[in-house]
Design a protein around this motif. Structure first.
Motif, mmCIF file in Angstrom:
data_model
loop_
_atom_site.group_PDB
_atom_site.id
_atom_site.type_symbol
_atom_site.label_atom_id
_atom_site.label_comp_id
_atom_site.label_asym_id
_atom_site.label_seq_id
_atom_site.Cartn_x
_atom_site.Cartn_y
_atom_site.Cartn_z
ATOM 1 N N TYR A 126 0.851 -1.190 0.000
ATOM 2 C CA TYR A 126 0.000 0.000 0.000
ATOM 3 C C TYR A 126 0.883 1.235 0.000
ATOM 4 O O TYR A 126 2.082 1.180 0.296
ATOM 5 C CB TYR A 126 -0.937 0.009 1.217
ATOM 6 N N ASP A 130 3.918 3.172 5.684
ATOM 7 C CA ASP A 130 4.065 3.528 7.090
ATOM 8 C C ASP A 130 5.027 2.547 7.755
ATOM 9 O O ASP A 130 5.569 1.652 7.103
ATOM 10 C CB ASP A 130 2.708 3.571 7.804
ATOM 11 N N HIS A 133 4.625 -1.369 7.481
ATOM 12 C CA HIS A 133 4.805 -2.093 6.225
ATOM 13 C C HIS A 133 5.969 -3.080 6.355
ATOM 14 O O HIS A 133 7.007 -2.739 6.917
ATOM 15 C CB HIS A 133 5.080 -1.112 5.084
ATOM 16 N N THR A 246 -2.938 -0.750 -3.356
ATOM 17 C CA THR A 246 -3.879 0.092 -2.624
ATOM 18 C C THR A 246 -3.253 1.452 -2.360
ATOM 19 O O THR A 246 -2.152 1.549 -1.805
ATOM 20 C CB THR A 246 -4.256 -0.562 -1.287
ATOM 21 N N ARG A 247 -3.935 2.484 -2.781
ATOM 22 C CA ARG A 247 -3.386 3.831 -2.621
ATOM 23 C C ARG A 247 -4.335 4.645 -1.739
ATOM 24 O O ARG A 247 -5.466 4.950 -2.126
ATOM 25 C CB ARG A 247 -3.205 4.514 -3.982
ATOM 26 N N ASN A 248 -3.855 4.994 -0.563
ATOM 27 C CA ASN A 248 -4.589 5.867 0.329
ATOM 28 C C ASN A 248 -4.332 7.316 -0.082
ATOM 29 O O ASN A 248 -3.436 7.598 -0.886
ATOM 30 C CB ASN A 248 -4.167 5.605 1.771
ATOM 31 N N PRO A 249 -5.094 8.257 0.438
ATOM 32 C CA PRO A 249 -4.952 9.640 -0.035
ATOM 33 C C PRO A 249 -3.526 10.188 0.095
ATOM 34 O O PRO A 249 -2.896 10.080 1.142
ATOM 35 C CB PRO A 249 -5.925 10.406 0.871
ATOM 36 N N THR A 256 5.316 10.004 -0.286
ATOM 37 C CA THR A 256 4.810 8.635 -0.344
ATOM 38 C C THR A 256 5.043 7.903 0.973
ATOM 39 O O THR A 256 4.851 6.691 1.049
ATOM 40 C CB THR A 256 5.481 7.858 -1.484
ATOM 41 N N ASP A 258 4.059 7.867 5.134
ATOM 42 C CA ASP A 258 3.124 8.306 6.164
ATOM 43 C C ASP A 258 3.948 8.725 7.393
ATOM 44 O O ASP A 258 4.641 7.902 7.994
ATOM 45 C CB ASP A 258 2.196 7.141 6.508
#
Length: 280
Positions: A126, A130, A133, A246-249, A256, A258
């Motif tokens: 994703y 963060d 991962h 999966t790409r979060n906002p 790239t 978090d």
């Protein structure tokens, strides 16, 4: 506070050492080469792949910032990169543990996730990445950084000290940015490092925050600039490079990575962007 900083003559190390001196700390810098003239901190030129030397130099420290390493797996044999980085990390960690150091801050890397020196594209779960991962290093440098974190964890587990591992992307300065990032943009390989960077001054701030943060055990923390080094929105870059991930906002030119864990754990907030660098 008495702080030993390894790798204090390098790009990152000298910014960290200067920030520590400015904050009023007693700094001993250790490197294989002397620092720039007028550095402002005590310096010893030494080879920390010798455990006895590491013990001698670390013995009076309250805290250790371990930055010394061969910083990339290019231009040198992979075996040399791995052996040197592992010896440095083991010796400095062991010397710190045996000397009663209370806080250890380790210069880790986003290369533990596989970037940018991979052979096969890393298995990205994703975006943004963060600190939960999974790691996935492929090269000698990334592997050495990941195993360095594990050595820090082993020392913490036996009660040696509390620690913070700072996971950083490409360190940049206003003076060097155009010469390094310009060719990377033009090459089409920018996605290999997830269009990421960190200003050396923000990295130095993170080390000082890590020194004082109320960490119990070992915190592994991703830090970076707040933005990418590209002029194209991050979501568009990620859609092309990672269509099945999966790409979060990631609004605008967001990083790239978090940074929520860095904010919670350290109070870290990046202050510098290449967009504010002088253009000439």
């Amino acid at each position: 506070m008495r702080i030993v900083i390894t790798g204090s003559s390098g790009l990152l190390g000298r910014h960290v050492a200067a920030a520590a001196v400015a904050a009023g700390h007693d700094v001993l810098g250790i490197d294989s080469v002397p620092p720039p003239a007028g550095s402002g901190w005590r310096h010893v030129t030494a080879d920390l792949t010798d455990l006895g030397i590491a013990m001698q130099l670390v013995r009076d420290a309250d805290a250790v910032f371990h930055i010394a390493a061969i910083p990339r797996p290019t231009g040198r044999a992979a075996a040399e990169v791995f052996q040197t980085n592992m010896a440095l990390a083991y010796n400095v960690i062991e010397a710190s543990a045996l000397s009663g150091v209370t806080r250890f801050v380790y210069a880790s890397s986003f290369s533990i996730f596989g970037y940018p020196f991979f052979t096969n594209w890393p298995k990205q779960l994703y975006l943004p990445i963060d600190d939960n991962h999974p790691a996935g290093p492929q090269d000698a440098y990334g592997l050495s950084k990941w195993l360095g974190e594990e050595m820090v964890q082993a020392a913490v587990a036996r009660g040696a000290f509390t620690a913070v591992s700072l996971r950083m992307p490409w360190v940049q300065t206003p003076e060097g940015f155009a010469g390094q990032i310009g060719p990377r943009r033009a090459s089409g390989d920018a996605g290999r490092d997830l269009w990421s960077y960190i200003d050396a001054r923000d990295a130095a701030d993170a080390f000082l925050l890590a020194l004082q943060a109320p960490v119990e055990g070992h915190a592994r923390v991703m830090i970076s600039a707040a933005d990418s080094y590209m002029d194209e929105p991050t979501a568009e870059l990620a859609e092309r490079a990672f269509p099945d991930v999966t790409r979060n906002p990631m609004p605008g030119f967001a990083s790239t990575f978090d940074l929520d864990n860095a904010r919670r754990t350290l109070g870290y907030e990046p202050r510098h962007s290449w967009r504010d660098y002088p253009t000439s």
